[in-house]
Design a protein around this motif. Structure first.
Motif, PDB file in Angstrom:
ATOM      1  N   THR A 217       0.988  -0.984  -0.294  1.00 12.59           N
ATOM      2  CA  THR A 217      -0.153   0.055  -0.359  1.00 12.59           C
ATOM      3  C   THR A 217       0.701   1.537   0.147  1.00 12.59           C
ATOM      4  O   THR A 217       1.054   1.358   0.763  1.00 12.59           O
ATOM      5  N   PHE A 218       0.477   2.285  -0.613  1.00 13.80           N
ATOM      6  CA  PHE A 218       1.289   3.297  -0.590  1.00 13.80           C
ATOM      7  C   PHE A 218       0.459   4.158  -0.292  1.00 13.80           C
ATOM      8  O   PHE A 218      -0.380   4.817  -0.322  1.00 13.80           O
TER       9      PHE A 218
ATOM     10  N   ALA B 267      -6.110   4.923 -13.614  1.00 12.79           N
ATOM     11  CA  ALA B 267      -6.001   5.706 -12.547  1.00 12.79           C
ATOM     12  C   ALA B 267      -5.956   5.090 -11.093  1.00 12.79           C
ATOM     13  O   ALA B 267      -6.481   3.504 -11.110  1.00 12.79           O
ATOM     14  N   TYR B 268      -5.525   4.854 -10.984  1.00  9.94           N
ATOM     15  CA  TYR B 268      -5.957   4.706  -8.805  1.00  9.94           C
ATOM     16  C   TYR B 268      -6.805   5.217  -7.827  1.00  9.94           C
ATOM     17  O   TYR B 268      -6.329   6.271  -7.742  1.00  9.94           O
ATOM     18  N   ARG B 269      -8.149   5.064  -7.249  1.00 12.72           N
ATOM     19  CA  ARG B 269      -8.376   5.742  -6.327  1.00 12.72           C
ATOM     20  C   ARG B 269      -8.291   5.927  -5.519  1.00 12.72           C
ATOM     21  O   ARG B 269      -6.807   5.369  -4.038  1.00 12.72           O
ATOM     22  N   LEU B 270      -7.425   7.281  -4.789  1.00 11.05           N
ATOM     23  CA  LEU B 270      -6.576   7.680  -3.155  1.00 11.05           C
ATOM     24  C   LEU B 270      -8.213   7.968  -2.020  1.00 11.05           C
ATOM     25  O   LEU B 270      -9.531   8.137  -2.448  1.00 11.05           O
ATOM     26  N   GLN B 271      -7.756   6.488  -1.229  1.00 13.24           N
ATOM     27  CA  GLN B 271      -9.159   6.270  -0.349  1.00 13.24           C
ATOM     28  C   GLN B 271      -7.715   7.877   1.029  1.00 13.24           C
ATOM     29  O   GLN B 271      -6.973   7.452   0.983  1.00 13.24           O
ATOM     30  N   LYS B 272      -8.713   8.309   1.557  1.00 11.49           N
ATOM     31  CA  LYS B 272      -8.799   9.137   2.812  1.00 11.49           C
ATOM     32  C   LYS B 272      -8.630   8.044   4.072  1.00 11.49           C
ATOM     33  O   LYS B 272      -9.775   7.887   3.840  1.00 11.49           O
TER      34      LYS B 272
ATOM     35  N   LEU C 139      -3.473   4.472  -1.554  1.00  9.80           N
ATOM     36  CA  LEU C 139      -3.571   3.544  -2.833  1.00  9.80           C
ATOM     37  C   LEU C 139      -3.000   2.015  -3.444  1.00  9.80           C
ATOM     38  O   LEU C 139      -1.925   1.790  -2.736  1.00  9.80           O
ATOM     39  N   SER C 140      -3.726   1.492  -3.799  1.00  8.11           N
ATOM     40  CA  SER C 140      -3.008  -0.573  -3.660  1.00  8.11           C
ATOM     41  C   SER C 140      -1.912   0.244  -4.613  1.00  8.11           C
ATOM     42  O   SER C 140      -1.991  -0.288  -5.821  1.00  8.11           O
ATOM     43  N   GLY C 141      -0.182  -0.315  -4.262  1.00  5.34           N
ATOM     44  CA  GLY C 141       0.723  -0.831  -5.022  1.00  5.34           C
ATOM     45  C   GLY C 141       1.626  -1.614  -5.282  1.00  5.34           C
ATOM     46  O   GLY C 141       2.400  -1.336  -5.731  1.00  5.34           O
TER      47      GLY C 141
END
Length: 138
Positions: free
Chosen positions: A28-29, A68-73, A82-84
């Motif tokens: 996870t990033f 695109a990766y969705r950012l989760q706050k 984000l899942s990396g």
């Protein structure tokens, strides 16, 4: 009080932080608030990689972009995740230990040089009893 030039400290004013990216042990990033704001506070990002220089690039993206990766706050923090894992595996970025890197903006791309010394981002393990509880401090 003569002779002093006191300035009142405003405890609500947060000093500007430097952009940083954490690569957690499972891939996870995490982007800190400064990194997120440097990108323009996007809801989605794209991951880029320069294999020769071993530099990660992160740029804002539209939700419609297929890469695109969705950012989760994070709920109790001002960080974004984000899942990396697939990205890290594809480019041979080691996982298994959390590492934090200082980010730097180059145009509209937040860069992370993997050749820089990482800041160890893992918490030290706590002593636990046989039931997994942390004993009270003495």
């Amino acid at each position: 009080m003569t002779g002093f030039s006191f300035e009142e400290f405003d405890r609500r004013a947060v000093p500007p932080a430097h952009p940083s990216v954490t690569i957690q042990k499972r891939g996870t990033f995490g982007l800190n608030r400064a990194a997120h704001e440097s990108l323009g506070s996007p809801t989605h990002v794209k991951l880029l990689f320069d294999p020769e220089r071993r530099v990660i690039g992160i740029t804002a993206a539209s939700a419609e972009d297929p890469n695109a990766y969705r950012l989760q706050k994070q709920q109790r923090a001002r960080n974004y995740l984000l899942s990396g894992r697939a990205f890290a595996n594809r480019y041979g970025i080691p996982l298994g230990q959390a590492r934090r890197y200082r980010g730097e903006m180059h145009g509209d791309v937040l860069t992370v040089d993997l050749q820089q010394d990482a800041i160890d981002a893992s918490w030290p393990p706590k002593e636990r009893d046989e039931f997994g509880r942390i004993p009270p401090a003495e």
